[in-house]
Design an enzyme around this catalytic site. Structure first.
Site, PDB file in Angstrom:
ATOM      1  N   LYS A  89       0.827  -1.211   0.000  1.00 34.88           N
ATOM      2  CA  LYS A  89       0.000   0.000   0.000  1.00 34.88           C
ATOM      3  C   LYS A  89       0.855   1.251   0.000  1.00 34.88           C
ATOM      4  O   LYS A  89       0.414   2.301  -0.419  1.00 34.88           O
ATOM      5  CB  LYS A  89      -0.897   0.000   1.233  1.00 34.88           C
ATOM      6  CG  LYS A  89      -1.910  -1.111   1.192  1.00 34.88           C
ATOM      7  CD  LYS A  89      -2.988  -0.916   2.222  1.00 34.88           C
ATOM      8  CE  LYS A  89      -4.103  -1.941   1.974  1.00 34.88           C
ATOM      9  NZ  LYS A  89      -5.291  -1.709   2.724  1.00 34.88           N
ATOM     10  N   ARG A  90       2.052   1.136   0.532  1.00 34.59           N
ATOM     11  CA  ARG A  90       2.889   2.331   0.643  1.00 34.59           C
ATOM     12  C   ARG A  90       3.729   2.585  -0.618  1.00 34.59           C
ATOM     13  O   ARG A  90       4.334   3.643  -0.746  1.00 34.59           O
ATOM     14  CB  ARG A  90       3.830   2.211   1.843  1.00 34.59           C
ATOM     15  CG  ARG A  90       3.093   1.918   3.106  1.00 34.59           C
ATOM     16  CD  ARG A  90       3.739   2.536   4.328  1.00 34.59           C
ATOM     17  NE  ARG A  90       2.838   2.409   5.452  1.00 34.59           N
ATOM     18  CZ  ARG A  90       1.919   3.288   5.808  1.00 34.59           C
ATOM     19  NH1 ARG A  90       1.792   4.401   5.125  1.00 34.59           N
ATOM     20  NH2 ARG A  90       1.128   3.094   6.837  1.00 34.59           N
TER      21      ARG A  90
END
Ligand code: GLU
Length: 512
Positions: free
Chosen positions: A265-266
């Site tokens: 997600k990052r």
């Protein structure tokens, strides 16, 4: 008679679902639609501590944007509801109780301090502690303590959990439709907690109970759940449901564009592309992220690129509508190894959709993405501008980002063209050209072109001498959309105005 296929997408609203999650939903959907089954959205919100408000709505909105329609689910209802696990709490208690009674589960009273001490004791001996057949008799539970003491502890409201009693040394076979047969010995599994003292189930119990009660026939999910599957098989066995257990298909990971590991997600913000379908803003902290929708992807292109992240049709065709994907999809063409995310390829998919789309479709999409940018712009004008620009657009917003000169005078002019082509002796000629344009009754692309060509011939000038300057006058840049069509679209008044304005600026640029 063969059973009707039922699948589910079962996200946890503990954060905003990224492309990995939505790809799982898509594959489930494609598979289900192909065989005429039912696709269900189930919200696995038993971990109330990690619950993020808005995450469920985000999931629903993302599925909608992608054109993935749920037959049953938390937002549409259905016969097997409720579809939110927090609303099914009592059900899980019943099955935990059933397993206690049948001897497949037990109460455990170990405090977290005791468990930590045990782990440390094992670490000191360079071992890993596991709550399982080999250790459970040394722990504080209803098996080691016996009936009387257990009842006394329960009567005294001693905090408890219910654990699954894993059988020692049993073979567990997981038949995975993607990976084939996976064999595991039950000794590798541990006595997982099924129900917590507050009556909330863990993921494992809730997931298995719901898949059974909702008559799920195929569990299609990310590869990260493969290690939990032997435990799930043992749970089906303990509950007496092994005969009707769903089939499993674990999807390969989506890998980072370069280097090792899965796309997380990052990564998106760091690597310069979105990893979320839609933009979001965390309700309680500063975190936020952009999405494919907001940067100007067509949902069809997004779906198309997701479909190819882990699956291929076995042909050279790459552009597929949802219906074509449904017709072509099959689980046996899902890859076993991780699918590497490729941002260039992702953009290519969107370009193909933009090229194929009508100007009016692009205009409507552009307004949806950035309503404020086109306030007061005539819809037909915007559609024509999109038509002229679409070969050069990667994202829907590029009509503004790369074609802002359709809507206002250029903010700057190509300095090299001005330096080399705005020659003193030719300046009066461009004023003449302007006058010739002014005299045109019908300012059509064809008439503008004919005027320019006659002008070049008359003065013995080449395309590079005239058209580059004309283009920079109108758009500021030396390359861009078809120039005569652009002139027609801008209209005579605007073209004359821009020629006038730019001639002055060019003189100043030369003088500086
Ligand atoms: N709730 C799990 C998740 O968030 C579901 C996994 C499964 O599909 O079994 O991914």
């Amino acid at each position: 008679m063969s059973q009707k296929v039922r699948t589910r997408y079962a996200p946890s609203p503990t954060g905003f679902q990224h492309i990995g999650g939505i790809r799982t939903a898509l594959y489930c959907y494609l598979f289900t639609r192909k065989v005429g089954g039912s696709f269900i959205l189930r919200i696995e919100d038993t971990d109330q501590n990690r619950y993020v408000p808005g995450a469920e709505e985000y999931i629903v909105e993302s599925l909608k944007w992608c054109g993935i329609k749920c037959d049953e689910g938390s937002h549409v209802g259905g016969e097997y509801g409720p579809y939110r696990q927090s609303e099914r709490k009592e059900t899980y208690g019943i099955y935990a109780q059933q397993m206690l009674e049948s001897g497949h589960a037990y109460y455990a009273f170990d405090t977290s301090e005791e468990l930590t001490a045990k782990r440390k004791e094992y670490e000191a001996q360079k071992k890993v502690f596991k709550y399982d057949p080999s250790t459970r008799m040394s722990m504080r539970n209803s098996i080691s303590l016996g009936k009387e003491e257990t009842e006394a502890l329960l009567a005294a409201n001693t905090p408890w959990v219910i654990r699954l009693k894993i059988p020692a040394d049993e073979e567990v076979i997981v038949e995975d439709l993607v990976r084939g047969m996976v064999r595991v010995n039950s000794n590798e599994v541990d006595d997982k907690i099924l129900l917590k003292g507050d009556g909330m189930p863990t993921y494992h119990l809730a997931n298995v109970v719901d898949d059974h009660l909702m008559e799920i026939t195929h569990v299609i999910r990310g590869e990260e759940w493969l290690p939990s599957t032997p435990l799930h098989v043992l749970l089906y066995r303990a509950l007496g449901w092994e005969d009707t257990m769903p089939k499993f298909a674990h999807l390969p990971l989506i890998l980072k564009p370069t280097g090792k590991g899965k796309l997380s997600k990052r990564d998106g913000d760091k690597m310069g592309f979105p990893v979320f379908p839609l933009a979001w803003q965390h309700p309680t902290n500063e975190e936020s992220s952009t999405g494919y929708r907001e940067i100007g992807f067509f949902p069809e292109a997004f779906v198309n690129l997701l479909a190819f992240l882990g699956w291929n049709p076995g042909t050279t065709q790459e552009i597929f509508s949802m219906d074509e994907l449904i017709a072509a999809f099959s689980i046996d063409r899902i890859g076993k190894s991780g699918a590497r995310f490729d941002w260039d390829k992702a953009q290519w998919f969107n370009q193909q959709y933009i090229k194929e789309a009508a100007g009016s479709t692009l205009a409507e999409a552009a307004i949806k993405v950035a309503p404020d940018a086109y306030k007061g712009t005539d819809l037909d004008f915007l559609a024509s501008a999109c038509e002229l620009m679409k070969e050069r657009m990667t994202f829907i917003n590029d009509i503004w980002e790369k074609g802002y000169f359709f809507f206002e005078s250029p903010k700057e002019y190509d300095a090299k063209v001005v330096r080399t082509k705005w020659k003193e002796e030719r300046v009066p000629l461009f004023h003449q050209l302007k006058e010739q344009f002014a005299a045109l009754d019908n300012f059509s692309a064809a008439n503008v072109e004919a005027t320019v060509k006659a002008f070049m011939q008359e003065h013995g000038l080449g395309f590079g001498d005239v058209l580059q300057v004309f283009r920079v006058m109108l758009a500021g840049t030396k390359s861009g959309p078809p120039i005569f069509e652009m002139a027609e679209l801008l209209g005579k008044t605007e073209v004359l105005k821009r020629m006038e304005e730019s001639a002055k600026t060019f003189d100043e640029m030369k003088a500086a």
